[in-house]
Scaffold this motif. Structure first.
Motif: not given
Length: 148
Positions: A58-60, A134, A55-56, A62-63
């Motif tokens: 994927v979030a990175k 993403g 999850a971390n 996307i950012q």
């Protein structure tokens, strides 16, 4: 026997699900082939940690994609192409040509991410969409000019 799926398996479920299967199926097929692992307390904690890490990540991604999209929205590419007259091109400008122009400008975007419904066959300015990780989208201006 209860097992935790390590990967998506068509007949059983998705990654991370705890399912109940027959002992022989688990011991002779799922576990040896790396599809599943026994549902013990330590394996459950390990799986939860892997989910958090994923999850971390994927979030990175996307950012980073949003940051790159903000940069790409400001980009205007000029592509020279041979033209028969002031409107029609001899050939066409494809996603590969746009990719080369982006690489020349210093953006390393995969050619598959450039969305062109059909090749550009006329001189002028177009908006070309780029699909990033993403589901982040960017739009660049592509100006096709006549080559001398």
């Amino acid at each position: 026997m209860k097992v935790i799926l390590k990967q998506d398996f068509e007949k059983l479920g998705k990654t991370g699900e705890v399912i109940s299967v027959k002992d022989g199926y688990a011991m002779n097929y799922l576990i040896p082939n790396g599809v599943a692992m026994k549902a013990t307390a330590s394996n459950t904690r390990t799986l939860e940690e892997l989910k958090k890490q994923k999850a971390n990540k994927v979030a990175k991604e996307i950012q980073e994609s949003e940051k790159l999209a903000a940069e790409l929205n400001m980009v205007t590419l000029e592509i020279k192409a041979k033209a028969a007259d002031e409107v029609k091109l001899f050939g066409s400008v494809s996603s590969g040509t746009v990719h080369e122009a982006l690489v020349h400008k210093g953006y390393n975007i995969d050619k598959k991410h450039i969305v062109l419904n059909e090749p550009i066959k006329e001189i002028g300015e177009r908006i070309v969409e780029i699909s990033l990780a993403g589901n982040v989208k960017a739009q660049i201006k592509v100006n096709i000019i006549k080559e001398d």
